[in-house]
Design a protein around this motif. Sequence first.
Motif, short mmCIF file in Angstrom:
data_model
loop_
_atom_site.label_atom_id
_atom_site.label_comp_id
_atom_site.label_asym_id
_atom_site.label_seq_id
_atom_site.Cartn_x
_atom_site.Cartn_y
_atom_site.Cartn_z
N ASP A 271 15.80 26.74 49.34
CA ASP A 271 16.95 27.44 48.76
C ASP A 271 16.93 28.94 49.00
OD1 ASP A 271 17.96 25.07 47.87
OD2 ASP A 271 17.39 25.36 45.76
N THR A 272 15.79 29.49 49.40
CA THR A 272 15.72 30.94 49.60
C THR A 272 15.19 31.34 50.98
OG1 THR A 272 13.53 31.00 48.55
CG2 THR A 272 15.44 31.45 47.14
N SER A 273 15.22 30.43 51.93
CA SER A 273 14.80 30.78 53.28
C SER A 273 15.46 29.86 54.30
CB SER A 273 13.27 30.71 53.43
OG SER A 273 12.80 29.41 53.18
N ALA A 274 15.62 30.40 55.52
CA ALA A 274 16.24 29.63 56.59
C ALA A 274 15.78 30.18 57.93
CB ALA A 274 17.77 29.71 56.49
N LYS A 275 15.67 29.28 58.89
CA LYS A 275 15.25 29.66 60.24
C LYS A 275 16.47 29.79 61.13
CE LYS A 275 12.37 28.11 64.13
NZ LYS A 275 11.45 27.04 64.61
N ALA A 276 16.52 30.90 61.88
CA ALA A 276 17.61 31.13 62.84
C ALA A 276 17.03 31.11 64.24
CB ALA A 276 18.29 32.46 62.57
N THR A 277 17.69 30.41 65.14
CA THR A 277 17.30 30.37 66.55
C THR A 277 18.49 30.80 67.38
OG1 THR A 277 15.75 28.55 66.15
CG2 THR A 277 16.44 28.94 68.43
N MET A 278 18.23 31.70 68.30
CA MET A 278 19.31 32.22 69.14
C MET A 278 19.01 31.95 70.60
SD MET A 278 20.77 36.12 69.34
CE MET A 278 22.03 36.56 70.55
N SER A 279 20.03 31.52 71.33
CA SER A 279 19.92 31.28 72.77
C SER A 279 21.05 32.03 73.45
CB SER A 279 20.02 29.79 73.09
OG SER A 279 19.00 29.06 72.45
#
Length: 369
Positions: A271-279
């Motif tokens: 609920d308080t963290s998320a992973k972002a991946t960018m290409s």
Amino acid sequence: MGVAFFTIVLLHALIHLLGFIKGFGFKEVRELSLPISKPMGVAWLAAAIFLLAYAILFLDKVKYGWIIGLIAVLASQVLIILFWKDAKFGTIPNVIILVVSLVQMGQYRFDQIVQEERGRILSDNKQNITQTLSEEAIRDLPKAVKNWLRRSGAIGKPFQSLGKVVQRAEMQMKPGQDWMKASALQYTTIDKPGFIWTVDVRMNPLFGFRGRDKFENGKGEMLIKLNSLVNVVNAQGEKLDEGSLQRYLGEMVWFPSLALSPHVRWEAIDDTSAKATMSFNGTEGSGIFYFDVNGDVKKFVAWRFQGSKENAQRHEWVMEIEDFGVFEGIRVPTKMTATWKLDADEWTWLKLEVTEIRYNERAKEGAWD
């Protein structure tokens, strides 16, 4: 240092007038034992005028002043060589003037490169400021990211397509070294991901360096010049590409609408963290954003290559946020630190403060100056 250098040049110019005075016989000049003809007296006067002009241009910070400085040094040193017995000590201020003029020349050339690159990056970016960030648009994002976007005040406001970020900082080039004060300016493009960051760092009154980092077309590049003249770092490569993309991704905290970029995909952790991946353009990188219960972003963590050499290894890189401010109605981090967690120890190398952010059309003001 500026006033001291101006005084040196001014006194040097006045001393040159002695050659003019003796050449025309206005007064006896005991310091000059060699005979001086009237044509040579005119030459001494011309050199004095060039030196005086350079002193004024230096004080006014005229960007082309270094040209006059180089001409003044050349004219002065030729006369000193011709009258070496009497004037040889004038070489000392000439060396000082030459060094300062060359540094100014380096600054001018560095700025020209940056302005050309900045103009290209900004021109390639297509703005999308008619679209508004809505609740519907963020529906499928992780809960932590949605809470952050709401907390930031970005909901209901136009997408950020372009940003200008003014910063002041303290930097440490190696663990244990003294902190150096710096000022920096960054332009970030959102629709076509990219940034160009320039920094001016003072080591002491005599030495400093200018740096430029950029991320363009999926490629990273770092350039650092001592006194704007000598390359200290000129790095490129796949490892730097990835690291620059991860930096760009972490700086989403200043540009909330970047969370909806088609180049970014999200993975909820809790609920308080998320992973972002960018290409983007063959380069990919990721990092994890951590938020508090109010929705404020508190930390960004990525495993980045430290450097671009073949033996460069990944280490945990942590951006921790200490304070917030509001620019154009958007709540963003204004004080943060950057830390490398190395094998032996932790190294906090950057303390950064954001003093101004402008978005979209307002960000273009002065961008090509």
